[in-house]
Write an enzyme that holds these catalytic residues in place. Sequence first.
Site, PDB file in Angstrom:
ATOM      1  CG  ASN A 232     -10.486  24.431   6.419  1.00  0.00           C
ATOM      2  OD1 ASN A 232     -10.684  25.076   7.442  1.00  0.00           O
ATOM      3  ND2 ASN A 232     -11.465  23.963   5.684  1.00  0.00           N
ATOM      4  CB  VAL A 233      -5.838  28.342   4.018  1.00  0.00           C
ATOM      5  CG1 VAL A 233      -5.699  29.555   3.098  1.00  0.00           C
ATOM      6  CG2 VAL A 233      -5.582  28.740   5.470  1.00  0.00           C
ATOM      7  CD  GLU A 234     -12.562  25.949   1.425  1.00  0.00           C
ATOM      8  OE1 GLU A 234     -13.321  26.778   0.874  1.00  0.00           O
ATOM      9  OE2 GLU A 234     -12.968  24.886   1.938  1.00  0.00           O
TER      10      GLU A 234
ATOM     11  CB  CYS B 135      -6.314  19.748   4.656  1.00  0.00           C
ATOM     12  SG  CYS B 135      -7.438  18.949   3.507  1.00  0.00           S
TER      13      CYS B 135
ATOM     14  CD  GLU C  30      -6.156  17.459   8.582  1.00  0.00           C
ATOM     15  OE1 GLU C  30      -6.393  18.404   7.807  1.00  0.00           O
ATOM     16  OE2 GLU C  30      -7.021  16.659   8.957  1.00  0.00           O
TER      17      GLU C  30
ATOM     18  CB  CYS D 256      -9.179  14.074   3.755  1.00  0.00           C
ATOM     19  SG  CYS D 256      -7.635  14.940   3.411  1.00  0.00           S
TER      20      CYS D 256
ATOM     21  CB  CYS E 190      -4.964  15.120   6.144  1.00  0.00           C
ATOM     22  SG  CYS E 190      -4.981  16.656   5.187  1.00  0.00           S
TER      23      CYS E 190
HETATM   24  N1  THU Z   1     -10.589  19.553   5.147  1.00  0.00           N
HETATM   25  C1  THU Z   1      -9.557  19.672   6.054  1.00  0.00           C
HETATM   26  O1  THU Z   1      -9.093  20.799   6.326  1.00  0.00           O
HETATM   27  N2  THU Z   1      -9.056  18.556   6.623  1.00  0.00           N
HETATM   28  C2  THU Z   1      -9.560  17.305   6.426  1.00  0.00           C
HETATM   29  O2  THU Z   1      -8.986  16.345   6.922  1.00  0.00           O
HETATM   30  C3  THU Z   1     -10.813  17.143   5.661  1.00  0.00           C
HETATM   31  C4  THU Z   1     -11.157  18.277   4.752  1.00  0.00           C
HETATM   32  C5  THU Z   1     -11.109  20.768   4.514  1.00  0.00           C
HETATM   33  C6  THU Z   1     -10.695  20.970   3.086  1.00  0.00           C
HETATM   34  C7  THU Z   1     -11.777  21.923   2.609  1.00  0.00           C
HETATM   35  O3  THU Z   1     -11.381  23.249   2.907  1.00  0.00           O
HETATM   36  C8  THU Z   1     -13.004  21.579   3.450  1.00  0.00           C
HETATM   37  O4  THU Z   1     -12.529  20.750   4.499  1.00  0.00           O
HETATM   38  C9  THU Z   1     -14.093  20.836   2.688  1.00  0.00           C
HETATM   39  O5  THU Z   1     -13.571  19.738   2.032  1.00  0.00           O
END
Ligand code: THU
Length: 147
Positions: free
Chosen positions: A56-58, A67, A69, A100, A103
Site C-alpha cells: 500500500n502507498v498512502e 491499497c 491491491e 477491503c 479491492c
Molecule cells: N489496505 C490495503 O492496502 N488493502 C486492503 O485490502 C485493506 C486496507 C490499506 C489501506 C491503508 O493504507 C491501510 O491499509 C489502512 O487502512
Amino acid sequence: MSDARPAEPVEITDETWASLREAAIAALPHAYVPYSKFPVGVAALVDDGRLIWGCNVENASYGLTLCAECALVSTLHMTGGGKLVAFTCVDGDGNALMPCGRCRQLLFEHSAEGMLLQTVSGVKTIDEVIPDAFGPRTLAAYREAHD
Ligand code: THU
C-alpha cells in the site's frame, strides 16, 4: 511481454500458498504508510505461472491512498496481463488480512474463474468473497440487450 497462456490450469498447492505468503511479507517493508502505520503486503499467482506482489502507498490526502491491491493489479498489467488464480493479503505481522470491499471488486475484475483467496477464515473463492458481483459481464449483457 507474451500472450502465451498455459494449456493446463496452474495447480495451486500448499507450496503455492507458502510462496505467496513469503512474497506478500517481502512486500511489507516497501509499504509507504506514514498515516495509518498499517503496512499491507499482497501477492498473487497469475494464470501463466507468474508471481506478482504489491504494497500500500498512502497519501496526505487520505482518500487517495492506494491499497496494496492497486499496486498488484498495476503490476499484473505491466508484466504481461492475464488473470489472477490465487491471492494472499497480509498485515504488518504477517497475518492474513481480508481485502477491503473496493479491492474485492478490483480483484474480481482481474480474476480467473474460481480464483482462490487465502482469508482469515481459510481459502475461499472470489465468488464467496464478492457474491453476485457487478462486473464486466454485467455491462456486456446490458449492452448486448440494448444494441
Ligand atoms: N489496505 C490495503 O492496502 N488493502 C486492503 O485490502 C485493506 C486496507 C490499506 C489501506 C491503508 O493504507 C491501510 O491499509 C489502512 O487502512
